[in-house]
Structures are given as structure tokens and as C-alpha cells.
Design a protein around this motif. Structure first.
Motif: not given
Length: 268
Positions: A57-62
Motif C-alpha cells: 500500500t502507498i499513501t501520501l500526505d496531500y
């Protein structure tokens, strides 16, 4: 890496020089998880492990949230989509599955429209096409969220996210109520980005197989938007979660995560 380990954090550079924090966890085919408006990657803390049997899983902080830069300008769903591509480029990920919820679903639309070669399968949750064709939340919802008393506004948001029955057995804390240290200018930028989203004319360009999900009691993004999206995107499957509000992905976690996993695996 096991699911008890923390996600590995990295930093990518957007085209305009904005530094973007991202997090990757697990092994397997990449799955990008996109959070709602004014939220950072912690939106996914409760369920990201559900996908680690088959995906990383890949997330980011906008931009404007978390450990990412917080510029004064540059907030739009199109820009957020380009930021995701910058993250994938930094990770040398050529193709990924993309799962966006709420404003993240709006961002995901632009990724699939503008970068079709980067998206294998697309999941759109509790979201809308935006613009004049979308079914908007009613005025009472807007008034509840705009209350000047922060605690009253927070309680209103919790009520929009989760049904009373679910809250009775899940008292929190909740990770879907916004980034608590987000500066006001960035919070306003996110609000404008979400409000100005309009992908209606572009949705027919989406080529990725698409799963569209919604809670049938969602007042934040009314479920009447589900058939609107389905009619504009060629290859779709849909599902309504009975009794669920905006955060169906937590309230109906076992059913929703299993359905998404089956779809990403080509079983649905």
C-alpha cells in the motif's frame, strides 16, 4: 515487512517544487490509497493492512497536510493527482491499482483520466463527479460543518461519517476527521479543491475497470452520485452498503475490504 511494522516514509518532489511525504507498506502489486479532504495518510490506518496479502500500500500526505509542504497556492484535485504521479515516479512504480475515497475519489478520477497507462484497476468510494451534474449535500449538512463551535462541528462530522449503531461499539479515536495541525490556508485550499472538482466531461475517458462503492445513508456525498459515475465510466461494477454513512470502508470493513480485494484480484 509485517503488518505490525510502520510504513516506510519517503519524500517526492512535485513539478512546482513542493515536497510530498509518502508512505509504503507491505509487498506485492502497488495499491495507492487516497484519503478524503483535509486528511493525511492516517485516514487509512485502520484498514490498510487488509490489502497486504496481495498488495503493497502507498499513501501520501496531500500538500498542505502531514509531513508534506504547505504552500499558499496550488490546491486542486488535478494537482493532487499530479502529486500522486510524482510519488509513483519517485518509487519507480510504473503501474498501480488506485483506491480513492471521498475527495480522494475525485483525485483518483483525474489520475485515471490523465494517466490511463498508470492505473490497472480503479476503486471510487463515497465520491462524486463534481460540478453541476453532481448531487450535492443538503444545506443542513453544510451548516452543521460550518458551526463556529469546533467541538460541535467535530461531533457533526463524526455523525456524518459513522452511524450511531457503529459508534456505540467503536468509540474512537477516529482518524478520518481531518489533519489536526493543518494550517488554515491549506484547509481552505483543500475545501476549494474539492468544491471546484468537475470531471463530468472527462469520465468517459477512463479505461481502467472500475468499482464504485457507497454507503446508502451517506449525507456527506449522497449515494445518488453512484449511478451518475457508473453511467459515465464504461467498465464499472457498483455496490451500496446498507446502513452505512460516509466512512463505509470502516463501518463495513470486512465486507468492503473483501469486495475491493476480490475486484483488484480480478474476481469481481
Amino acid at each position: 515487512m509485517t503488518d505490525t511494522d510502520s510504513p516506510r516514509q519517503g519524500f517526492a518532489l512535485a513539478a512546482d517544487g513542493t515536497t510530498l511525504a509518502y508512505q509504503r507498506q507491505g509487498t506485492g502489486f502497488p495499491l495507492v490509497l487516497l484519503a478524503g479532504q483535509a486528511n493525511n495518510h492516517h485516514w487509512w490506518d485502520g484498514i490498510r493492512a487488509d490489502f497486504h496479502a496481495t498488495h503493497s500500500t502507498i499513501t501520501l500526505d496531500y500538500r498542505g497536510t502531514g509531513a508534506s509542504d504547505k504552500p499558499q497556492h496550488g490546491y486542486s484535485t488535478e494537482q493532487f493527482g499530479d502529486d500522486v504521479i510524482a510519488v509513483l515516479d519517485d518509487l519507480d512504480v510504473e503501474r498501480a491499482d488506485v483506491y480513492g475515497t471521498s475527495m480522494g475519489g475525485r483525485v483518483a478520477q483525474w489520475i485515471a483520466v490523465r494517466h490511463p497507462e498508470r492505473v490497472r484497476r480503479l476503486v471510487l468510494g463515497c465520491t462524486t463527479p463534481g460540478g453541476p451534474h453532481a448531487v450535492e449535500r443538503d444545506a443542513s449538512v453544510r451548516r452543521a460543518l460550518a458551526q463556529t463551535d469546533p467541538e460541535a462541528a467535530r461531533q457533526a462530522l463524526i455523525d456524518l461519517m459513522y452511524s450511531p449503531a457503529w459508534r456505540a461499539t467503536h468509540p474512537g479515536p477516529y482518524t478520518t476527521l481531518g489533519d489536526p495541525v493543518m494550517p488554515p490556508h491549506a484547509r481552505h485550499g483543500h475545501l476549494l479543491a474539492s468544491n471546484r472538482h468537475d470531471a463530468w466531461d472527462a469520465l468517459s475517458a477512463i479505461t481502467a475497470p472500475t468499482l464504485i462503492l457507497h454507503g446508502d445513508q451517506d449525507r456527506m456525498a449522497p449515494p445518488d452520485n453512484l449511478p451518475l459515475l457508473a453511467a459515465r465510466i464504461h467498465d464499472t461494477r457498483t455496490h451500496l452498503f446498507r446502513g452505512a454513512r460516509h466512512a463505509y470502508f470502516e463501518e463495513c470493513r470486512s465486507e468492503a475490504s473483501a469486495l475491493v480485494s476480490a475486484f483488484l484480484g480480478g474476481e469481481v
